[in-house]
Design a protein around this motif. Structure first.
Motif, PDB file in Angstrom:
ATOM      1  N   LEU A 180     -80.767 -41.053 -64.140  1.00 48.87           N
ATOM      2  CA  LEU A 180     -81.599 -42.156 -64.632  1.00 48.87           C
ATOM      3  C   LEU A 180     -80.837 -43.112 -65.542  1.00 48.87           C
ATOM      4  O   LEU A 180     -81.413 -44.056 -66.070  1.00 48.87           O
ATOM      5  N   SER A 181     -79.536 -42.887 -65.701  1.00 47.52           N
ATOM      6  CA  SER A 181     -78.816 -43.651 -66.725  1.00 47.52           C
ATOM      7  C   SER A 181     -78.708 -45.134 -66.379  1.00 47.52           C
ATOM      8  O   SER A 181     -78.503 -45.956 -67.249  1.00 47.52           O
ATOM      9  N   ALA A 182     -78.857 -45.485 -65.086  1.00 50.14           N
ATOM     10  CA  ALA A 182     -78.707 -46.899 -64.722  1.00 50.14           C
ATOM     11  C   ALA A 182     -80.045 -47.645 -64.764  1.00 50.14           C
ATOM     12  O   ALA A 182     -80.100 -48.828 -64.477  1.00 50.14           O
ATOM     13  N   LEU A 183     -81.117 -46.939 -65.124  1.00 45.74           N
ATOM     14  CA  LEU A 183     -82.434 -47.585 -65.125  1.00 45.74           C
ATOM     15  C   LEU A 183     -82.806 -48.064 -66.527  1.00 45.74           C
ATOM     16  O   LEU A 183     -82.301 -47.546 -67.516  1.00 45.74           O
ATOM     17  N   ASP A 184     -83.714 -49.046 -66.589  1.00 47.58           N
ATOM     18  CA  ASP A 184     -84.133 -49.495 -67.915  1.00 47.58           C
ATOM     19  C   ASP A 184     -85.125 -48.489 -68.512  1.00 47.58           C
ATOM     20  O   ASP A 184     -85.629 -47.603 -67.828  1.00 47.58           O
ATOM     21  N   LEU A 185     -85.396 -48.657 -69.797  1.00 45.75           N
ATOM     22  CA  LEU A 185     -86.115 -47.635 -70.566  1.00 45.75           C
ATOM     23  C   LEU A 185     -87.468 -47.262 -69.961  1.00 45.75           C
ATOM     24  O   LEU A 185     -87.786 -46.094 -69.767  1.00 45.75           O
ATOM     25  N   LYS A 186     -88.257 -48.289 -69.634  1.00 45.37           N
ATOM     26  CA  LYS A 186     -89.606 -48.059 -69.123  1.00 45.37           C
ATOM     27  C   LYS A 186     -89.548 -47.276 -67.811  1.00 45.37           C
ATOM     28  O   LYS A 186     -90.237 -46.273 -67.632  1.00 45.37           O
ATOM     29  N   MET A 187     -88.678 -47.749 -66.910  1.00 47.00           N
ATOM     30  CA  MET A 187     -88.491 -47.123 -65.608  1.00 47.00           C
ATOM     31  C   MET A 187     -88.009 -45.685 -65.770  1.00 47.00           C
ATOM     32  O   MET A 187     -88.408 -44.790 -65.040  1.00 47.00           O
ATOM     33  N   ARG A 188     -87.131 -45.482 -66.779  1.00 45.14           N
ATOM     34  CA  ARG A 188     -86.568 -44.158 -67.006  1.00 45.14           C
ATOM     35  C   ARG A 188     -87.682 -43.176 -67.372  1.00 45.14           C
ATOM     36  O   ARG A 188     -87.731 -42.065 -66.874  1.00 45.14           O
ATOM     37  N   HIS A 189     -88.600 -43.632 -68.243  1.00 48.77           N
ATOM     38  CA  HIS A 189     -89.708 -42.758 -68.649  1.00 48.77           C
ATOM     39  C   HIS A 189     -90.587 -42.401 -67.460  1.00 48.77           C
ATOM     40  O   HIS A 189     -90.976 -41.246 -67.292  1.00 48.77           O
ATOM     41  N   ASP A 190     -90.885 -43.407 -66.624  1.00 45.66           N
ATOM     42  CA  ASP A 190     -91.708 -43.143 -65.436  1.00 45.66           C
ATOM     43  C   ASP A 190     -91.023 -42.137 -64.519  1.00 45.66           C
ATOM     44  O   ASP A 190     -91.649 -41.212 -64.003  1.00 45.66           O
ATOM     45  N   MET A 191     -89.709 -42.343 -64.312  1.00 43.67           N
ATOM     46  CA  MET A 191     -88.974 -41.471 -63.395  1.00 43.67           C
ATOM     47  C   MET A 191     -88.864 -40.050 -63.949  1.00 43.67           C
ATOM     48  O   MET A 191     -88.843 -39.087 -63.186  1.00 43.67           O
ATOM     49  N   GLN A 192     -88.786 -39.932 -65.286  1.00 39.82           N
ATOM     50  CA  GLN A 192     -88.748 -38.592 -65.895  1.00 39.82           C
ATOM     51  C   GLN A 192     -89.989 -37.812 -65.511  1.00 39.82           C
ATOM     52  O   GLN A 192     -89.916 -36.651 -65.112  1.00 39.82           O
ATOM     53  N   ILE A 193     -91.142 -38.485 -65.616  1.00 41.44           N
ATOM     54  CA  ILE A 193     -92.405 -37.818 -65.276  1.00 41.44           C
ATOM     55  C   ILE A 193     -92.410 -37.454 -63.795  1.00 41.44           C
ATOM     56  O   ILE A 193     -92.768 -36.332 -63.414  1.00 41.44           O
ATOM     57  N   GLU A 194     -91.955 -38.384 -62.955  1.00 40.40           N
ATOM     58  CA  GLU A 194     -91.931 -38.107 -61.511  1.00 40.40           C
ATOM     59  C   GLU A 194     -91.024 -36.929 -61.183  1.00 40.40           C
ATOM     60  O   GLU A 194     -91.343 -36.104 -60.331  1.00 40.40           O
ATOM     61  N   LEU A 195     -89.868 -36.880 -61.867  1.00 38.64           N
ATOM     62  CA  LEU A 195     -88.932 -35.785 -61.607  1.00 38.64           C
ATOM     63  C   LEU A 195     -89.546 -34.443 -61.974  1.00 38.64           C
ATOM     64  O   LEU A 195     -89.418 -33.459 -61.260  1.00 38.64           O
ATOM     65  N   LYS A 196     -90.209 -34.444 -63.129  1.00 39.19           N
ATOM     66  CA  LYS A 196     -90.848 -33.215 -63.604  1.00 39.19           C
ATOM     67  C   LYS A 196     -91.909 -32.763 -62.591  1.00 39.19           C
ATOM     68  O   LYS A 196     -91.995 -31.581 -62.249  1.00 39.19           O
ATOM     69  N   GLU A 197     -92.705 -33.705 -62.101  1.00 35.26           N
ATOM     70  CA  GLU A 197     -93.735 -33.378 -61.109  1.00 35.26           C
ATOM     71  C   GLU A 197     -93.107 -32.860 -59.821  1.00 35.26           C
ATOM     72  O   GLU A 197     -93.578 -31.904 -59.217  1.00 35.26           O
ATOM     73  N   LEU A 198     -92.017 -33.518 -59.432  1.00 34.82           N
ATOM     74  CA  LEU A 198     -91.302 -33.124 -58.224  1.00 34.82           C
ATOM     75  C   LEU A 198     -90.807 -31.683 -58.341  1.00 34.82           C
ATOM     76  O   LEU A 198     -90.899 -30.888 -57.408  1.00 34.82           O
ATOM     77  N   HIS A 199     -90.283 -31.368 -59.514  1.00 33.09           N
ATOM     78  CA  HIS A 199     -89.783 -30.012 -59.755  1.00 33.09           C
ATOM     79  C   HIS A 199     -90.910 -28.995 -59.628  1.00 33.09           C
ATOM     80  O   HIS A 199     -90.748 -27.944 -59.006  1.00 33.09           O
ATOM     81  N   ASP A 200     -92.062 -29.322 -60.198  1.00 33.45           N
ATOM     82  CA  ASP A 200     -93.211 -28.408 -60.095  1.00 33.45           C
ATOM     83  C   ASP A 200     -93.637 -28.241 -58.641  1.00 33.45           C
ATOM     84  O   ASP A 200     -93.949 -27.145 -58.187  1.00 33.45           O
ATOM     85  N   LYS A 201     -93.643 -29.365 -57.892  1.00 37.08           N
ATOM     86  CA  LYS A 201     -94.115 -29.344 -56.511  1.00 37.08           C
ATOM     87  C   LYS A 201     -93.171 -28.547 -55.606  1.00 37.08           C
ATOM     88  O   LYS A 201     -93.595 -27.753 -54.784  1.00 37.08           O
ATOM     89  N   LEU A 202     -91.856 -28.804 -55.758  1.00 35.77           N
ATOM     90  CA  LEU A 202     -90.885 -28.197 -54.849  1.00 35.77           C
ATOM     91  C   LEU A 202     -90.569 -26.759 -55.207  1.00 35.77           C
ATOM     92  O   LEU A 202     -90.259 -25.946 -54.342  1.00 35.77           O
ATOM     93  N   GLY A 203     -90.609 -26.464 -56.502  1.00 38.40           N
ATOM     94  CA  GLY A 203     -90.312 -25.107 -56.944  1.00 38.40           C
ATOM     95  C   GLY A 203     -88.860 -24.704 -56.788  1.00 38.40           C
ATOM     96  O   GLY A 203     -88.528 -23.536 -56.844  1.00 38.40           O
ATOM     97  N   ILE A 204     -87.954 -25.684 -56.561  1.00 41.13           N
ATOM     98  CA  ILE A 204     -86.541 -25.322 -56.445  1.00 41.13           C
ATOM     99  C   ILE A 204     -85.860 -25.513 -57.798  1.00 41.13           C
ATOM    100  O   ILE A 204     -86.419 -26.116 -58.712  1.00 41.13           O
ATOM    101  N   THR A 205     -84.642 -24.978 -57.894  1.00 40.34           N
ATOM    102  CA  THR A 205     -83.905 -25.030 -59.148  1.00 40.34           C
ATOM    103  C   THR A 205     -83.303 -26.424 -59.355  1.00 40.34           C
ATOM    104  O   THR A 205     -82.715 -26.978 -58.434  1.00 40.34           O
ATOM    105  N   PHE A 206     -83.477 -26.965 -60.532  1.00 42.23           N
ATOM    106  CA  PHE A 206     -82.880 -28.262 -60.880  1.00 42.23           C
ATOM    107  C   PHE A 206     -81.813 -28.039 -61.936  1.00 42.23           C
ATOM    108  O   PHE A 206     -82.070 -27.381 -62.938  1.00 42.23           O
TER     109      PHE A 206
END
Lengths: 479, 264
Positions: free
Chosen positions: A182-208
């Motif tokens: 997420l380092s190339a994204l702006d702050l707002k986008m980074r926060h949104d993507m953090q939440i999406e990543l966390k959700e993705l991790h819960d959904k997929l159940g694979i190791t990150f």
């Protein structure tokens, strides 16, 4: 900086040694580059299936190298890397059951979104209809439905990031490696993507396994955080552990804001700093032991009546930070504290400060003074750190040239000069720690040694300095 | 009335020398070629010259042979040049800078001088001048023009794309065919154009390296134009060559642009 009780190994030892539990095991991995520098210095790490582990550290700490060794882009100089109990240390990347999301996405510019995501499946010769189905599902997961035919360079940064993630997860890897995604994204986008990543991790159940230099990101996302510095793991723990119980000054300073002070452990549950005795909850440091004390800025309570506080002070500055105010408070003994409070206390106001015993974090001091190995040489000099230093003639008379000696120098007795040529040796400021009433600096000499210095002067990271130690301040004893 | 300084500072004013140059040395010669191609020696309009070409078997066979030589040379340059460019651009092989220099070095010297030197070299080692020598000479002269554009695109390519392909399960061969090769195609196209076009119209290299035994289309044009009564026929041959080169360069540039997103 070197911690003899490498917390990584301590951690491994405390967990049961059953290989089946871990999807990734990194065992005593060293990585030395051609210039002789160690990017990884005895790194050990075990990751459970389904865990979200973040490797956190400043740039150049070796976190990306560690990730690249797990991905297979770099081969460890020594040590083993196990995936599902299988040694993959020498396995090329294309044979490993892991996929990577690259820092700058690394999307194929000659392929469209669909072809990018389908790339991995095509390599595995998956049937065409299955590819189409899986790619569709992955794009849906990444909120990219409808973008199949777009050229990747027509997408925004966030969309490209999503394509990169979809391209990795479509292969259903055992482990997803993310290199500062997420380092190339702006702050707002980074926060949104953090939440999406966390959700993705819960959904997929694979190791990150997630590499970042952003401590807030690490604390937000992870099940466990691995803090690295100078190619070594400093601490492994849950975000709360890392934040509340940093193992050393580096971790305390790197994660969040903190007040770090020198103190003395009087006995169990009693610590003295800033001229006041505090109750605390730590035990087992011994009596009258020098320690470092960490207090988070939000853990200091401000009292209107200075007399009621454990410490008194005068507010120096007050900045509104959105949710809270951040104040700098100076005690009569000239210790400076950083305090965060919901209430505003204007500069000039006298206040009292209170710290609860459980909010005081005590750390063993890594060292009390500089120690070097040296050798007495001619003309009343001693050689250490590859330089000749003047000795007090009376002291020198007790030794013969050629004698091996141990040299000790107090932190406060090392003088730093602006003009490099005035120093006996030269180096640059490598690490700065503010300790309430002074700075504790690490000077990395040009020969690669570290000297620790206490000073009132303000230096910047990377400043070139000359190092001077007066003859009277050099203590020598025979080895 | 306009002041002199206004005229001097106007951008149009500065364009005039270039326009004059282009008209005199590009447009006018083209017009002249076209004029001579469609006229007889005494200046009357005719298409006879064109008809002559299509029934003139020597000219046609020379033309076909020249294109054949040019294609062959382009293929050889591509086969030799791509691996060289790939190795030079790839950090893993640690090619010394000297090697890149050695490939580019011949470009510093005029190709005629180099060709003369090649002839002397062949004479010295007793190598018979002819088709083989011609191909060697062409390849020697034009190889850098193939290597350089390919090297350029390969070097600018993001290394992480190669890693990404490997990460997604592509072995070395697949990484090359699926990622590196397609991404280096713009360089390959410009390399092809830069080698093929000058080879088709070359004549000096052929003259020198075959003792004038093998005629290329360029040599043919030169023959007709220096023999003044066939100037008009020479003009026709030039025009035909021009059209062929125009077509190849058009082919090259459209392919090139589509790789960059087809802006033009």
């Amino acid at each position: 900086m070197q911690n003899p009780n490498c917390p990584a190994q301590g951690n491994v030892a405390s967990q049961p040694q059953v290989s089946g539990d871990y999807i990734i095991e990194v065992k005593n991995v060293f990585k030395q580059f051609e210039d002789g520098k160690f990017a990884l210095n005895d790194v050990s790490l075990s990751v459970k299936k389904g865990e979200f582990v973040t490797i956190l550290g400043p740039s150049g700490c070796g976190k990306t190298t560690l990730l690249r060794c797990i991905a297979g882009f770099q081969v460890a100089s020594s040590g083993d890397i196990l995936l599902k109990g299988e040694d993959v240390t020498q396995t090329p990347p294309y044979k490993r059951p892991v996929n990577t999301v690259f820092q700058k996405y690394a999307l194929f510019p000659h392929l469209n979104v669909f072809e990018n995501v389908a790339f991995g499946l095509k390599m595995k010769k998956v049937e065409k209809t299955t590819i189409a189905k899986k790619v569709k599902a992955a794009l849906k997961m990444a909120n990219l439905t409808g973008y199949e035919d777009r050229k990747v360079d027509t997408l925004s940064g966030g969309q490209q990031q999503r394509v990169a993630i979809a391209r990795a997860i479509v292969n259903e890897p055992e482990v997803l490696l993310l290199d500062e995604p997420l380092s190339a994204l702006d702050l707002k986008m980074r926060h949104d993507m953090q939440i999406e990543l966390k959700e993705l991790h819960d959904k997929l159940g694979i190791t990150f396994i997630y590499v970042t230099h952003d401590q807030e990101e690490a604390l937000t996302l992870s099940d466990r955080v691995v803090v690295m510095s100078e190619g070594e793991i400093q601490q492994i723990g849950t975000p709360t552990d890392i934040y509340n119980e940093p193992i050393n000054c580096f971790v305390a300073d790197f994660i969040g804001e903190s007040n770090i002070l020198s103190g003395t452990m009087i006995c169990d549950r009693k610590v003295r700093f800033c001229g006041h005795e505090f109750d605390c909850v730590d035990e087992g440091f011994g009596e009258m032991m020098p320690v470092d004390v960490v207090i988070r800025p939000e853990d200091i309570y401000i009292l209107d009546n200075p007399e009621k506080g454990q410490l008194q002070g005068e507010v120096q500055s007050c900045i509104f930070k959105g949710v809270h105010y951040e104040m700098r408070v100076l005690t009569p003994d000239h210790f400076e504290f950083l305090i965060q409070d919901y209430h505003e206390f204007l500069p000039g106001r006298k206040i009292g400060m209170l710290v609860k015993p459980e909010d005081i974090q005590i750390m063993k001091k890594e060292r009390l003074f500089n120690t070097f190995e040296g050798e007495i040489v001619k003309n009343n000099k001693v050689n250490f750190l590859e330089a000749d230093w003047d000795l007090d003639p009376e002291v020198a008379a007790q030794f013969e040239p050629g004698d091996k000696v141990r040299v000790e120098v107090e932190f406060a007795d090392v003088d730093l000069q602006d003009y490099e040529e005035e120093g006996t040796l030269t180096g640059e400021v490598h690490f700065i720690l503010y300790k309430g009433d002074h700075y504790h600096l690490t000077i990395r000499t040009d020969e690669g040694y570290d000297i620790h210095v206490n000073t009132q002067d303000v230096w910047d990271d990377g400043d070139r300095v000359g190092v001077v130690i007066l003859p009277k301040d050099i203590r020598v004893s025979k080895l | 009335m306009k002041k002199l300084s206004d005229i001097a500072s106007s951008r149009h004013t500065w364009a005039w020398p270039y326009i004059l140059f282009l008209v005199l040395f590009v447009v006018l010669p083209l017009v002249l070629i076209a004029f001579y191609a469609f006229t007889t020696a005494d200046g009357r309009f005719t298409v006879q010259n064109f008809l002559k070409f299509f029934t003139h078997s020597e000219a046609i066979s020379t033309f076909v042979y020249s294109v054949f030589i040019a294609v062959l040379n382009t293929v050889i340059c591509l086969l030799l040049g791509y691996p060289a460019a790939y190795i030079m651009a790839n950090e893993d092989y640690r090619t010394p800078k000297v090697m890149a220099m050695l490939f580019i070095l011949p470009m510093w010297i005029n190709f005629l001088l180099r060709t003369v030197a090649t002839v002397e070299l062949f004479n010295m080692i007793g190598f018979k001048l002819g088709e083989g020598a011609l191909l060697f000479g062409l390849c020697y002269d034009y190889l850098p023009f193939m290597i350089y554009p390919i090297y350029n695109t390969l070097q600018k390519m993001d290394r992480s794309l190669v890693e990404a392909a490997g990460d997604l399960g592509a072995n070395r061969a697949k990484v090359f065919t699926k990622v590196i090769l397609p991404l280096s195609m713009p360089g390959v196209y410009s390399g092809i154009v830069m080698v093929f076009m000058p080879t088709v119209s070359t004549f000096a290299i052929a003259e020198l390296l075959t003792h004038n035994n093998i005629k290329l289309f360029g040599s043919l044009i030169q023959d007709y134009i220096t023999t003044s009564d066939l100037l008009n026929y020479g003009a026709v041959l030039s025009l035909i060559l021009l059209v062929i080169i125009g077509i190849t360069s058009f082919f090259g540039s459209t392919e090139d642009d589509s790789q960059k997103g087809g802006l033009i």
